[in-house]
Design a protein around this motif. Structure first.
Motif, PDB file in Angstrom:
ATOM      1  N   UNK A 232      29.482  33.853  47.866  1.00 24.80           N
ATOM      2  CA  UNK A 232      29.888  35.148  48.431  1.00 24.80           C
ATOM      3  C   UNK A 232      30.882  35.848  47.516  1.00 24.80           C
ATOM      4  N   UNK A 233      31.835  35.085  46.998  1.00 24.66           N
ATOM      5  CA  UNK A 233      32.829  35.652  46.087  1.00 24.66           C
ATOM      6  C   UNK A 233      32.163  36.161  44.811  1.00 24.66           C
ATOM      7  N   UNK A 234      31.280  35.347  44.237  1.00 25.51           N
ATOM      8  CA  UNK A 234      30.603  35.748  42.999  1.00 25.51           C
ATOM      9  C   UNK A 234      29.778  37.007  43.209  1.00 25.51           C
ATOM     10  N   UNK A 235      29.102  37.095  44.351  1.00 25.59           N
ATOM     11  CA  UNK A 235      28.308  38.295  44.649  1.00 25.59           C
ATOM     12  C   UNK A 235      29.190  39.527  44.733  1.00 25.59           C
ATOM     13  N   UNK A 236      30.349  39.382  45.364  1.00 23.70           N
ATOM     14  CA  UNK A 236      31.265  40.521  45.477  1.00 23.70           C
ATOM     15  C   UNK A 236      31.731  40.975  44.094  1.00 23.70           C
ATOM     16  N   UNK A 237      32.005  40.018  43.225  1.00 22.24           N
ATOM     17  CA  UNK A 237      32.411  40.357  41.856  1.00 22.24           C
ATOM     18  C   UNK A 237      31.284  41.085  41.135  1.00 22.24           C
ATOM     19  N   UNK A 238      30.078  40.544  41.209  1.00 21.42           N
ATOM     20  CA  UNK A 238      28.933  41.151  40.520  1.00 21.42           C
ATOM     21  C   UNK A 238      28.598  42.529  41.076  1.00 21.42           C
ATOM     22  N   UNK A 239      28.866  42.735  42.362  1.00 19.92           N
ATOM     23  CA  UNK A 239      28.599  44.034  42.986  1.00 19.92           C
ATOM     24  C   UNK A 239      29.650  45.082  42.634  1.00 19.92           C
ATOM     25  N   UNK A 240      30.890  44.616  42.359  1.00 20.66           N
ATOM     26  CA  UNK A 240      31.990  45.576  42.271  1.00 20.66           C
ATOM     27  C   UNK A 240      32.731  45.639  40.940  1.00 20.66           C
ATOM     28  N   UNK A 241      32.577  44.615  40.113  1.00 23.53           N
ATOM     29  CA  UNK A 241      33.332  44.586  38.863  1.00 23.53           C
ATOM     30  C   UNK A 241      32.392  44.766  37.672  1.00 23.53           C
ATOM     31  N   UNK A 242      32.497  45.867  36.957  1.00 23.38           N
ATOM     32  CA  UNK A 242      31.589  46.117  35.822  1.00 23.38           C
ATOM     33  C   UNK A 242      31.803  45.156  34.656  1.00 23.38           C
ATOM     34  N   UNK A 243      32.968  44.512  34.607  1.00 23.28           N
ATOM     35  CA  UNK A 243      33.205  43.552  33.536  1.00 23.28           C
ATOM     36  C   UNK A 243      34.102  42.423  34.023  1.00 23.28           C
ATOM     37  N   UNK A 244      33.931  41.267  33.405  1.00 21.10           N
ATOM     38  CA  UNK A 244      34.827  40.120  33.608  1.00 21.10           C
ATOM     39  C   UNK A 244      35.120  39.570  32.217  1.00 21.10           C
ATOM     40  N   UNK A 245      36.342  39.735  31.780  1.00 19.53           N
ATOM     41  CA  UNK A 245      36.718  39.366  30.422  1.00 19.53           C
ATOM     42  C   UNK A 245      37.341  37.972  30.324  1.00 19.53           C
ATOM     43  N   UNK A 246      38.001  37.556  31.411  1.00 19.43           N
ATOM     44  CA  UNK A 246      38.651  36.240  31.433  1.00 19.43           C
ATOM     45  C   UNK A 246      38.377  35.590  32.785  1.00 19.43           C
ATOM     46  N   UNK A 247      37.906  34.356  32.751  1.00 23.26           N
ATOM     47  CA  UNK A 247      37.749  33.566  33.965  1.00 23.26           C
ATOM     48  C   UNK A 247      38.600  32.318  33.815  1.00 23.26           C
ATOM     49  N   UNK A 248      39.563  32.142  34.713  1.00 28.22           N
ATOM     50  CA  UNK A 248      40.425  30.962  34.679  1.00 28.22           C
ATOM     51  C   UNK A 248      40.107  30.082  35.885  1.00 28.22           C
ATOM     52  N   UNK A 249      39.490  28.949  35.613  1.00 25.78           N
ATOM     53  CA  UNK A 249      39.184  27.961  36.653  1.00 25.78           C
ATOM     54  C   UNK A 249      40.421  27.090  36.836  1.00 25.78           C
ATOM     55  N   UNK A 250      41.324  27.545  37.679  1.00 25.92           N
ATOM     56  CA  UNK A 250      42.636  26.933  37.798  1.00 25.92           C
ATOM     57  C   UNK A 250      42.809  26.067  39.044  1.00 25.92           C
ATOM     58  N   UNK A 251      42.245  26.471  40.162  1.00 29.31           N
ATOM     59  CA  UNK A 251      42.521  25.800  41.438  1.00 29.31           C
ATOM     60  C   UNK A 251      42.143  24.327  41.389  1.00 29.31           C
ATOM     61  N   UNK A 252      42.886  23.525  42.107  1.00 28.39           N
ATOM     62  CA  UNK A 252      42.564  22.108  42.151  1.00 28.39           C
ATOM     63  C   UNK A 252      43.358  21.380  43.212  1.00 28.39           C
ATOM     64  N   UNK A 253      42.861  20.211  43.588  1.00 33.13           N
ATOM     65  CA  UNK A 253      43.577  19.329  44.503  1.00 33.13           C
ATOM     66  C   UNK A 253      43.689  17.969  43.841  1.00 33.13           C
ATOM     67  N   UNK A 254      44.720  17.203  44.231  1.00 33.32           N
ATOM     68  CA  UNK A 254      44.998  15.944  43.547  1.00 33.32           C
ATOM     69  C   UNK A 254      45.233  14.805  44.530  1.00 33.32           C
ATOM     70  N   UNK A 255      44.515  13.717  44.326  1.00 39.66           N
ATOM     71  CA  UNK A 255      44.719  12.465  45.040  1.00 39.66           C
ATOM     72  C   UNK A 255      44.812  12.646  46.552  1.00 39.66           C
TER      73      UNK A 255
END
Length: 319
Positions: free
Chosen positions: A88-111
């Protein structure tokens, strides 16, 4: 304060650029969003908890209210424990953002304690690796049309501690171990970034570079599950003993920022970084066979087996 901590010294501006950061309501993700915002970028804050995300957004805006040429912050829902939410998030980006220059895969959980995501994946593998794998590949056609573009994935030195059970990634057979599961998910981050760079090269796609990194050991909320998976009081004890040697979130974000914006690494791809310099991942993290097999398994698990992100048409571009 650690004896040494690398810093991104680049003064490059990001005016007119769009960056996406997952998990940026706190910790190094929030610091990364703050830095990009100061540089003038449109920053899309992909957060699971919108209330906390809104607090972070307001805090960043207040800190920068007197700065010239600050960017724009956009808060969007993205729960990495749900592939439907990622789609759903990716679709919203593709529908509304003409460009994506930086993608930071930051989120995470630990142990964290033993559990599963909405899709039945071991929680850490599903959140730290598979969700980011899916998000990256869904956005790749847009990234390809936004060159130069960078894909930055936050891993951890913990990836060196264990190997990878490719035939039991989700701990269906072996006994669950929180530390082993975390290490495996972080190794998956390293292998994904490495294989993504290789496949981009195979398809003659230049201008889209991948980076993976160890941010350091940082004072953040990432260790919130330690009292449950180690022993009661573990988080306090570790914080007391190692506190003087832990990085602040601001310092912890420096390698992410370096990989995202610095001119010095603009032509590098598929490498692993720590303290803003290239370093070597573990032996397993350099294993080409592991990387290829994990890619194939991940494509199947996230439902992309028949999808080719390297040739797929960008829905935002008219034929």
């Amino acid at each position: 304060m650690p004896w040494f901590s690398g810093r991104c010294t680049s003064a490059v501006k990001l005016i007119g650029k769009t960056a996406i950061i997952t998990g940026c309501n706190t910790g190094i993700g929030k610091e990364t969003a703050l830095d990009f915002y100061k540089r003038g970028a449109k920053v899309i804050m992909a957060c699971r908890n919108l209330d906390k995300g809104e607090e972070a957004k307001k805090d960043i805006e207040n800190k920068c209210k007197d700065l010239p040429e600050s960017g724009k912050l956009v808060l969007e829902k993205c729960d990495l424990a749900s592939l439907n939410s990622v789609r759903d998030f990716a679709k919203k980006i593709l529908d509304n953002e003409p460009q994506v220059n930086i993608l930071v895969n930051n989120a995470g959980i630990m142990m964290c304690p033993k559990g599963e995501t909405e899709d039945g994946f071991e929680t850490q593998l599903g959140t730290n690796h598979l969700a980011h794998f899916l998000l990256t590949l869904l956005l790749l056609p847009r990234l390809r049309n936004s060159k130069p573009a960078r894909i930055v994935t936050v891993s951890s030195k913990a990836h060196t501690r264990n190997g990878m059970k490719l035939d039991d990634l989700n701990f269906k057979v072996r006994r669950y171990n929180a530390a082993e599961a975390y290490s495996q998910s972080k190794l998956a981050n390293v292998l994904f970034s490495k294989e993504l760079a290789a496949k981009l090269k195979e398809h003659n796609i230049d201008g889209v570079n991948t980076y993976c990194l160890h941010p350091g050991v940082i004072k953040t909320e990432l260790g919130r599950h330690l009292d449950e998976t180690l022993f009661r009081g573990a988080r306090l004890l570790i914080g007391t003993v190692f506190g003087p040697f832990l990085k602040s979130p601001e310092l912890g974000a420096q390698t992410t920022i370096y990989c995202s914006v610095d001119e010095k690494c603009a032509n590098e791809t598929g490498l692993y970084y720590s303290d803003c310099v290239v370093t070597s991942p573990s032996h397993n993290g350099r294993n080409d066979e592991y990387a290829k097999k994990l890619w194939e398994i991940s494509m199947d698990l996230v439902g992309l087996k028949d999808y080719n992100p390297f040739t797929a048409h960008d829905p935002g571009v008219k034929s």
